[in-house]
Scaffold this motif. Structure first.
Motif, PDB file in Angstrom:
ATOM      1  N   SER A 138       0.811  -1.222   0.000  1.00 15.09           N
ATOM      2  CA  SER A 138       0.000   0.000   0.000  1.00 15.09           C
ATOM      3  C   SER A 138       0.842   1.270   0.000  1.00 15.09           C
ATOM      4  CB  SER A 138      -0.949   0.008   1.200  1.00 15.09           C
ATOM      5  OG  SER A 138      -0.219  -0.044   2.421  1.00 15.09           O
ATOM      6  N   THR A 139       2.151   1.158   0.229  1.00 15.17           N
ATOM      7  CA  THR A 139       3.019   2.334   0.195  1.00 15.17           C
ATOM      8  C   THR A 139       3.660   2.547  -1.166  1.00 15.17           C
ATOM      9  OG1 THR A 139       5.007   1.127   0.916  1.00 15.17           O
ATOM     10  CG2 THR A 139       3.544   1.990   2.632  1.00 15.17           C
ATOM     11  N   LYS A 140       3.444   1.636  -2.084  1.00 15.01           N
ATOM     12  CA  LYS A 140       4.063   1.726  -3.407  1.00 15.01           C
ATOM     13  C   LYS A 140       3.090   2.376  -4.385  1.00 15.01           C
ATOM     14  CE  LYS A 140       7.778  -0.423  -2.028  1.00 15.01           C
ATOM     15  NZ  LYS A 140       9.088   0.258  -1.933  1.00 15.01           N
ATOM     16  N   LYS A 141       3.562   3.388  -5.066  1.00  7.18           N
ATOM     17  CA  LYS A 141       2.701   4.121  -5.992  1.00  7.18           C
ATOM     18  C   LYS A 141       3.258   4.069  -7.410  1.00  7.18           C
ATOM     19  CE  LYS A 141       0.742   7.496  -2.754  1.00  7.18           C
ATOM     20  NZ  LYS A 141       0.493   8.934  -2.494  1.00  7.18           N
ATOM     21  N   TYR A 142       2.346   4.104  -8.356  1.00  6.20           N
ATOM     22  CA  TYR A 142       2.686   4.275  -9.763  1.00  6.20           C
ATOM     23  C   TYR A 142       1.801   5.397 -10.289  1.00  6.20           C
ATOM     24  CZ  TYR A 142       2.978   3.507 -14.780  1.00  6.20           C
ATOM     25  OH  TYR A 142       3.148   3.683 -16.132  1.00  6.20           O
ATOM     26  N   ASP A 188       1.013   8.069  -8.793  1.00  2.00           N
ATOM     27  CA  ASP A 188       0.145   8.432  -7.668  1.00  2.00           C
ATOM     28  C   ASP A 188      -1.004   7.454  -7.458  1.00  2.00           C
ATOM     29  OD1 ASP A 188       1.582  10.712  -6.894  1.00  2.00           O
ATOM     30  OD2 ASP A 188       0.583  11.927  -8.412  1.00  2.00           O
ATOM     31  N   TYR A 189      -0.878   6.276  -8.009  1.00  2.00           N
ATOM     32  CA  TYR A 189      -1.924   5.266  -7.869  1.00  2.00           C
ATOM     33  C   TYR A 189      -1.377   4.070  -7.094  1.00  2.00           C
ATOM     34  CZ  TYR A 189      -5.080   1.479  -9.007  1.00  2.00           C
ATOM     35  OH  TYR A 189      -5.918   0.421  -8.921  1.00  2.00           O
ATOM     36  N   VAL A 190      -2.223   3.475  -6.234  1.00  2.00           N
ATOM     37  CA  VAL A 190      -1.866   2.273  -5.486  1.00  2.00           C
ATOM     38  C   VAL A 190      -2.803   1.159  -5.927  1.00  2.00           C
ATOM     39  CG1 VAL A 190      -1.639   1.197  -3.223  1.00  2.00           C
ATOM     40  CG2 VAL A 190      -1.024   3.604  -3.518  1.00  2.00           C
ATOM     41  N   TRP A 212       2.246  -4.977  -7.590  1.00  2.00           N
ATOM     42  CA  TRP A 212       2.198  -4.769  -6.140  1.00  2.00           C
ATOM     43  C   TRP A 212       2.361  -6.062  -5.342  1.00  2.00           C
ATOM     44  CZ3 TRP A 212      -0.063  -1.543  -9.560  1.00  2.00           C
ATOM     45  CH2 TRP A 212       0.082  -0.167  -9.345  1.00  2.00           C
ATOM     46  N   ARG A 214      -3.642   4.279 -15.356  1.00  2.00           N
ATOM     47  CA  ARG A 214      -2.588   5.143 -14.820  1.00  2.00           C
ATOM     48  C   ARG A 214      -1.451   5.321 -15.812  1.00  2.00           C
ATOM     49  NH1 ARG A 214      -6.298   2.451 -12.776  1.00  2.00           N
ATOM     50  NH2 ARG A 214      -4.912   0.660 -12.569  1.00  2.00           N
TER      51      ARG A 214
END
Length: 497
Positions: free
Chosen positions: A135-139, A141-143, A163, A496
């Protein structure tokens, strides 16, 4: 004599070295993308995956995921390095049992350099050990990992694997799966295919899942939490697994069960139209998530509770299970071919309406055509090439896409039309297809030239001059409201990419 022998030996050795050099002269890195025009950095080149073996351990309290991915693949060229799509933190990589160097590049590339050149056509085994908090990884600004009050869910389109497991993340590279997931005792897991057993020890329970038919990475799902799990079988003996979070609001829980428990009925019906069901299991699950869409995850459809907020939604079940033929078994070859998924699944809803006396497909096509004024932006999206981002899942891909199929049916007649659908599903079973291939297939089966028809309905902006079947009645079918409400629960979030 000794001098001549030494000279010959040296010459042979030099020849071997030169031959080896020549053999690797064309060796190089695999590309960081598979070549999709909408998402150039999705997927990877240089290899083809056959199987993913995932061994995972997940702790919901802090969203900690640990994993070992064993990837069996084949090199499609002599490779000096290759990429996997992934976001979590990697601790080690081996290739064919030997440690490999690795680094990251770009937004989601794990770049692996093996200890030796990987020869074209030879099998290879990659083992990646990793851990992290998804849940801390973004692409952008999307999780793509949804935490729930008691666990988590991975179900997104067009990407979700990044993820939770490293992969060649594009539908062109489908593979089989074995997934083992260990969670705190008292929780359950849901994934694709059939369960392979569970065992509990020291406060943890390991569950196994197996999918033996080729599966795209975005159609691979995982859910952890508390579930009411139901087991049954179809008329043909296939296992049906459905699951519901016990924490759903009472009205949505009842509507969800009433709807999803019709999965076997829907699949039996669809098998009579599209051909034999292509997989060894079926079902669906409704976790306690806040998202507003459903997704045709292979054999085990993901449904958001949102879709059942206003009562049962049989047309939603029809749509997602039609995808098991059109989207899952026959997968798109590039994301611009999304009409082959969504237009076909929407048309399946119209066929269900026709079967149940709630309005014919021709009437639904006419009503859909009439519901969008000529100046509506709806008509500016080309279903055959909608573009990446939010247009990829625009209403036109679904609704105008289904109208294109009704236009085809009206042109070629029922016998040819349903033959086209069945033989397309059969010929492309477990593979990939493009829109031009489908058009060629339809022309071959029907014996008609159909280029102008598809150009009008799939590729030309603007409202066609006439509805798909002008002779159809303009009366609003009984199923219209149900179908529109089901469609409100279909769309994934905008891409995204």
């Amino acid at each position: 004599m000794r001098r001549r022998r030494l000279t010959a030996v040296l010459a042979t050795a030099v020849g071997v070295l030169l031959t080896g050099t020549a053999a690797h002269a064309d060796a190089g890195p695999g590309s960081a993308g598979i070549g999709d025009p909408y998402y150039p950095d999705y997927g990877n080149g240089g290899y083809d995956v056959a199987h993913y073996g995932l061994e995972l351990k997940y702790r919901p309290s802090d969203d900690r995921l640990e994993g070992t991915a064993t990837i069996t693949a084949r090199a499609t060229r002599d490779l000096t390095r290759f990429d996997l799509d992934f976001l979590l933190d990697v601790s080690s990589v081996t290739v064919d049992g030997r440690p490999a160097r690795f680094t990251t590049s770009g937004a989601h590339e794990l770049v692996i350099t093996p200890a030796h050149v990987l020869r074209r056509g030879r099998p290879l085994t990659v083992v990646v050990r990793y851990a992290g908090v998804p849940s801390t990884k973004k692409y952008n600004d999307y999780v793509g990992w949804a935490r729930t009050p008691d666990g988590a869910v991975a179900a997104q389109e067009p990407e979700s694997a990044w993820w939770w497991f490293p992969s060649n993340d594009h539908p062109l590279d489908k593979a089989t799966y074995d997934i083992g997931i260990t969670v705190p005792q008292g929780l359950q897991t849901i994934s694709n295919g059939v369960p392979t057993g569970s065992r509990t020890a020291n406060g943890w329970t390991r569950y196994g899942w197996r999918e033996t038919r080729p599966q795209a990475t975005y159609l691979t799902t995982l859910a952890v939490g508390r579930f009411d799990v139901h087991h049954s079988r179809t008329k043909n003996g296939l296992p049906v697994i459905t699951a519901y979070s016990p924490d759903l609001p009472a009205d949505r829980a009842a509507a969800a069960r009433t709807s999803v428990e019709r999965t076997a009925e829907v699949v039996d019906w669809a098998s009579g139209i599209f051909g034999p069901y292509p997989f060894t299991a079926l079902g669906g699950y409704v976790p306690n998530v806040t998202s507003h869409f459903a997704l045709e995850t292979q054999t085990r459809v993901f449904y958001s509770p949102y879709g059942f907020r206003n009562g049962p939604r049989p047309y939603l079940i029809v749509h997602e299970n039609a995808h098991q033929w059109f989207g899952d078994s026959v997968s798109l070859a590039r994301w611009s071919d999304i009409w082959l998924n969504e237009g076909f699944a929407t048309y399946a809803e119209w066929l269900w309406s026709e079967q149940h006396g709630e309005g014919t497909a021709a009437e639904l096509a006419r009503t859909t055509y009439d519901s969008y004024p000529a100046d509506d932006p709806f008509w500016q999206v080309k279903p055959g090439d909608p573009g990446p981002g939010e247009n990829q899942f625009a209403d036109a891909v679904y609704d105008r896409g289904a109208m294109a199929l009704q236009a085809l049916r009206a042109r070629v007649g029922d016998h040819a039309f349903f033959t086209i659908l069945r033989t397309w599903a059969a010929h492309k079973r477990y593979g990939n297809g493009t829109i031009p291939e489908f058009i060629a297939h339809a022309e071959h089966v029907s014996g008609q030239r159909l280029g102008a028809l598809f150009q009008t309905w799939l590729y030309t902006p603007g409202r066609p001059a006439a509805p798909p079947q002008p002779t159809a009645t303009a009366a609003r079918p009984k199923s219209w409201s149900q179908i529109r409400q089901a469609h409100a629960a279909l769309h994934p979030p905008a891409s995204r990419g």
